[in-house]
Write a protein that holds these residues in place. Sequence first.
Motif, PDB file in Angstrom:
ATOM      1  N   MET A 180       0.810  -1.216   0.000  1.00  0.00           N
ATOM      2  CA  MET A 180       0.000   0.000   0.000  1.00  0.00           C
ATOM      3  C   MET A 180       0.846   1.270   0.000  1.00  0.00           C
ATOM      4  O   MET A 180       0.837   2.031   0.964  1.00  0.00           O
ATOM      5  CB  MET A 180      -0.942  -0.011   1.208  1.00  0.00           C
ATOM      6  CG  MET A 180      -1.820  -1.230   1.204  1.00  0.00           C
ATOM      7  SD  MET A 180      -2.991  -1.275   2.533  1.00  0.00           S
ATOM      8  CE  MET A 180      -2.039  -0.822   3.888  1.00  0.00           C
ATOM      9  N   MET A 189      -0.382   4.562   1.260  1.00  0.00           N
ATOM     10  CA  MET A 189      -0.613   4.810   2.689  1.00  0.00           C
ATOM     11  C   MET A 189       0.675   4.862   3.515  1.00  0.00           C
ATOM     12  O   MET A 189       0.630   5.086   4.711  1.00  0.00           O
ATOM     13  CB  MET A 189      -1.518   3.708   3.282  1.00  0.00           C
ATOM     14  CG  MET A 189      -2.975   3.768   2.873  1.00  0.00           C
ATOM     15  SD  MET A 189      -3.838   5.277   3.383  1.00  0.00           S
ATOM     16  CE  MET A 189      -3.921   5.086   5.159  1.00  0.00           C
ATOM     17  N   SER A 225       4.225   6.151   5.035  1.00  0.00           N
ATOM     18  CA  SER A 225       5.041   7.335   5.298  1.00  0.00           C
ATOM     19  C   SER A 225       6.477   6.864   5.448  1.00  0.00           C
ATOM     20  O   SER A 225       6.716   5.717   5.841  1.00  0.00           O
ATOM     21  CB  SER A 225       4.594   8.035   6.582  1.00  0.00           C
ATOM     22  OG  SER A 225       3.277   8.519   6.441  1.00  0.00           O
ATOM     23  N   LEU A 277       6.550   3.660   7.676  1.00  0.00           N
ATOM     24  CA  LEU A 277       5.595   3.815   8.778  1.00  0.00           C
ATOM     25  C   LEU A 277       4.159   3.803   8.259  1.00  0.00           C
ATOM     26  O   LEU A 277       3.858   4.399   7.229  1.00  0.00           O
ATOM     27  CB  LEU A 277       5.834   5.138   9.517  1.00  0.00           C
ATOM     28  CG  LEU A 277       7.194   5.331  10.193  1.00  0.00           C
ATOM     29  CD1 LEU A 277       7.344   6.772  10.658  1.00  0.00           C
ATOM     30  CD2 LEU A 277       7.338   4.375  11.374  1.00  0.00           C
ATOM     31  N   TYR A 278       3.293   3.149   8.998  1.00  0.00           N
ATOM     32  CA  TYR A 278       1.860   3.163   8.685  1.00  0.00           C
ATOM     33  C   TYR A 278       1.097   3.533   9.956  1.00  0.00           C
ATOM     34  O   TYR A 278       1.452   3.101  11.036  1.00  0.00           O
ATOM     35  CB  TYR A 278       1.365   1.775   8.244  1.00  0.00           C
ATOM     36  CG  TYR A 278       1.983   1.244   6.979  1.00  0.00           C
ATOM     37  CD1 TYR A 278       1.348   1.449   5.753  1.00  0.00           C
ATOM     38  CD2 TYR A 278       3.170   0.525   7.014  1.00  0.00           C
ATOM     39  CE1 TYR A 278       1.895   0.941   4.590  1.00  0.00           C
ATOM     40  CE2 TYR A 278       3.735   0.024   5.852  1.00  0.00           C
ATOM     41  CZ  TYR A 278       3.086   0.227   4.640  1.00  0.00           C
ATOM     42  OH  TYR A 278       3.635  -0.274   3.489  1.00  0.00           O
ATOM     43  N   PHE A 279       0.070   4.341   9.789  1.00  0.00           N
ATOM     44  CA  PHE A 279      -0.895   4.486  10.876  1.00  0.00           C
ATOM     45  C   PHE A 279      -2.272   4.337  10.256  1.00  0.00           C
ATOM     46  O   PHE A 279      -2.840   5.237   9.693  1.00  0.00           O
ATOM     47  CB  PHE A 279      -0.723   5.809  11.654  1.00  0.00           C
ATOM     48  CG  PHE A 279      -0.585   7.032  10.800  1.00  0.00           C
ATOM     49  CD1 PHE A 279      -1.690   7.815  10.510  1.00  0.00           C
ATOM     50  CD2 PHE A 279       0.650   7.402  10.296  1.00  0.00           C
ATOM     51  CE1 PHE A 279      -1.568   8.942   9.728  1.00  0.00           C
ATOM     52  CE2 PHE A 279       0.787   8.542   9.505  1.00  0.00           C
ATOM     53  CZ  PHE A 279      -0.325   9.306   9.226  1.00  0.00           C
ATOM     54  N   MET A 280      -2.752   3.123  10.283  1.00  0.00           N
ATOM     55  CA  MET A 280      -3.949   2.757   9.520  1.00  0.00           C
ATOM     56  C   MET A 280      -5.235   2.890  10.298  1.00  0.00           C
ATOM     57  O   MET A 280      -6.301   2.534   9.816  1.00  0.00           O
ATOM     58  CB  MET A 280      -3.806   1.325   8.997  1.00  0.00           C
ATOM     59  CG  MET A 280      -2.673   1.120   8.022  1.00  0.00           C
ATOM     60  SD  MET A 280      -2.911   2.016   6.474  1.00  0.00           S
ATOM     61  CE  MET A 280      -4.353   1.202   5.816  1.00  0.00           C
ATOM     62  N   GLY A 281      -5.149   3.361  11.519  1.00  0.00           N
ATOM     63  CA  GLY A 281      -6.404   3.616  12.228  1.00  0.00           C
ATOM     64  C   GLY A 281      -6.931   2.475  13.034  1.00  0.00           C
ATOM     65  O   GLY A 281      -8.131   2.338  13.244  1.00  0.00           O
ATOM     66  N   GLY A 282      -6.047   1.625  13.509  1.00  0.00           N
ATOM     67  CA  GLY A 282      -6.488   0.488  14.322  1.00  0.00           C
ATOM     68  C   GLY A 282      -7.103   0.877  15.636  1.00  0.00           C
ATOM     69  O   GLY A 282      -7.832   0.112  16.241  1.00  0.00           O
ATOM     70  N   GLY A 283      -6.836   2.112  16.086  1.00  0.00           N
ATOM     71  CA  GLY A 283      -7.478   2.550  17.300  1.00  0.00           C
ATOM     72  C   GLY A 283      -6.528   3.188  18.272  1.00  0.00           C
ATOM     73  O   GLY A 283      -5.336   3.338  17.989  1.00  0.00           O
ATOM     74  N   HIS A 284      -7.077   3.581  19.436  1.00  0.00           N
ATOM     75  CA  HIS A 284      -6.258   4.345  20.368  1.00  0.00           C
ATOM     76  C   HIS A 284      -5.271   3.475  21.124  1.00  0.00           C
ATOM     77  O   HIS A 284      -4.491   3.976  21.932  1.00  0.00           O
ATOM     78  CB  HIS A 284      -7.130   5.151  21.323  1.00  0.00           C
ATOM     79  CG  HIS A 284      -8.051   4.340  22.134  1.00  0.00           C
ATOM     80  ND1 HIS A 284      -7.663   3.710  23.274  1.00  0.00           N
ATOM     81  CD2 HIS A 284      -9.369   4.042  21.962  1.00  0.00           C
ATOM     82  CE1 HIS A 284      -8.688   3.047  23.780  1.00  0.00           C
ATOM     83  NE2 HIS A 284      -9.719   3.233  23.008  1.00  0.00           N
ATOM     84  N   GLY A 285      -5.276   2.171  20.843  1.00  0.00           N
ATOM     85  CA  GLY A 285      -4.281   1.288  21.459  1.00  0.00           C
ATOM     86  C   GLY A 285      -2.876   1.728  21.145  1.00  0.00           C
ATOM     87  O   GLY A 285      -1.966   1.595  21.958  1.00  0.00           O
ATOM     88  N   ILE A 286      -2.703   2.285  19.926  1.00  0.00           N
ATOM     89  CA  ILE A 286      -1.338   2.701  19.557  1.00  0.00           C
ATOM     90  C   ILE A 286      -1.030   4.101  20.089  1.00  0.00           C
ATOM     91  O   ILE A 286       0.083   4.578  19.982  1.00  0.00           O
ATOM     92  CB  ILE A 286      -1.093   2.634  18.039  1.00  0.00           C
ATOM     93  CG1 ILE A 286      -1.866   3.735  17.303  1.00  0.00           C
ATOM     94  CG2 ILE A 286      -1.400   1.278  17.478  1.00  0.00           C
ATOM     95  CD1 ILE A 286      -1.282   4.013  15.935  1.00  0.00           C
ATOM     96  N   ILE A 287      -2.058   4.768  20.625  1.00  0.00           N
ATOM     97  CA  ILE A 287      -1.838   6.113  21.178  1.00  0.00           C
ATOM     98  C   ILE A 287      -1.385   5.996  22.608  1.00  0.00           C
ATOM     99  O   ILE A 287      -0.532   6.668  23.089  1.00  0.00           O
ATOM    100  CB  ILE A 287      -3.121   6.964  21.091  1.00  0.00           C
ATOM    101  CG1 ILE A 287      -3.475   7.177  19.622  1.00  0.00           C
ATOM    102  CG2 ILE A 287      -2.966   8.305  21.773  1.00  0.00           C
ATOM    103  CD1 ILE A 287      -4.824   7.791  19.402  1.00  0.00           C
TER     104      ILE A 287
END
Lengths: 71, 411
Positions: free
Chosen positions: A29, A32, A34, A61-71
Motif C-alpha cells: 500500500m 498509505m 510514510s 511507517l503506517y498508521f492505519m487507524g487500528g485505534g487508540h491502542g497505539i496512542i
Amino acid sequence: MKLVINGKDADINGKLTIIQLLARENVKMPEMVSVELNGEILKRSDFEKKALEDGDAVEFLYFMGGGHGII
Amino acid sequence: MAIHGGFTGISGYGETVVPIYQTITYCYKTARELADVFAGTAPGYIYSRIANPTTAVLETRLAVLEDGIGCIATSSGMAAIASVMISLADTGSEIIAAAGIFGGTVSLFENTLARFGIKTTFVDIADTNNFAKAINDKTKLIFVETIGNPRMDVPDIPAIADIAHQANVPLIVDNTVTTPCLIKPADFGADIVIHSTSKFINGHGTALGGAIIDTGNYNWANGKFDQMKRLSEKFSRLAFLAYLRNLVYRDLGGCPAPMNSFLMLQGLETLSIRMIKHCENALKLAEFLEAHPKIEWINYPGLYSSIFHKRVTELFSGRGGGLLTFGLGDKQKAYQFIDSLKLARNAANLGDAKTLVIHPASTIFHEFSAGQRQAMKVTDDMIRVSVGIEDFEDIRDDFEQAMEKTFGDKK
C-alpha cells in the motif's frame, strides 16, 4: 550502497529514489506509507526527488487507524 | 503531480483512472492478520470510515501538492476544520482567528466550540500585531484564511507564522480559495493546511469534501499538546495525523464517500488551468466593475488599487483568486442586481466552473446580528461573486445588462 531498512541491513546496487525503493522492496500500500529517513519524516513530494545515499536508515511507517491502542 | 501523484495502478489491472473502491470493509484470511492490522503491527485497510484506497490516492496527491508530510480527506471543509479544532483545543483553551473568515467557521468557533468551553478571539488582520496581542498561555492555535471570505483581505501569513511559532502554537491556514496553484502555505510557515475541496478542487459543484494536510513544520513533541506525546515518540512529526486517523477522525465519522474522492481526483487534474482562468476572469470583472460609475466599492485583492496587491504579488504570484465582493449602495439594489442576472446563478457555493453570486448578509451571514455583520464588514449592499471560467465577454455582458436593469439606464 549499504542501507538500513526497517532496522535491517540491506545491500543495494546503484542509485535509488525513495519511490524506487518502495517498488523494489514491494512495500505494501504505497499510497498509505510514510517514510522516515535518518530520523526525519519526509514530505510526500520528496518521494520522487530524494536519492538515497550510502549509510541511510529508512523506516516505512503506517498508521492505519487500528485505534487508540497505539496512542 | 495533480494528475499522476500517488497512483501507479493500485488494482494491478493497469487502469489509467483511479478506481472507486465502493466498499465499507476489507476481508482478511485469518483472524490473526486482521488482529495485526488493528494492533498497528501490519498495514491494511479495515473500514472505509478510517481509510479507503480511492481516498488514499486523493490524500497522497493533496499532500504532494501542498508540500506536506501527509493528508487526511474529510466529508466537507467544515468536517476538516472541526476535526482539527477538536484534536488541538480542549475545554479551557483558546483559539485566535482572523475576523473576516467564512461565516460557517465563525459559527463553529462562536457557537459549537464555545459550548465545550473553547474560547475564540477574533482579530483584525489589518494589524498583524493583533495576533501577538491576543496570545496567552491558553492559546492552542491560530487560524486564518489565505483570503478572508467575503471581505477579501489577505493576512501576512509569514509574519503571523512567526508570531505563532514564538508562542509555540501551530498556524492553521485555510487554503480553499487560493488552492496550491496560487500558494503553498507550507512555504510561508503554515503548520496545517485545510481545504474545502468542494470548491475549486472539485470545480464543478458535484461533491462535498475537505482535507487536512500536515506540512511537517510543527514539532508535536514540544510539550504543547499532551495528547500527542506518546505518538510523537513513535511517529515523530506524523503524530498529529496519526492522532486524527486513530482517534478523532475515526470517532467523529467525517470520512468522504469514495465516489466523492473520485470526483475530487477528476477535479484536481484540471485545477491548474481552471485556476488561471478563474483569476483572469475575476481580474477583468473587477476592473470592469471598478470603472463602473454606479459601483460604490469593490474588494478584489488582485486589483492594482487594492491595499493587498503587494501581498498578492508576494504570496500568490500576482493572482488574486476567483472571488470578489462589491457594493451598489443598498440591499434593494443588490437584490435587484442579483435578480436581473441571466448567466450568473444565485447560489451559496463558490469555486464552480459557473459564475455564482450571492447576497452574503441575508444568506451565509443571516444568523448574525447587524452589529456582528458590521464587525465582520459584511454590509447590506454586498454582493459576492465567484467568477467562473466562462468566456469573459459573456460574464461582462451579463453584469452590464443587470446593471442597466438595476439602475434603469445605460451607464
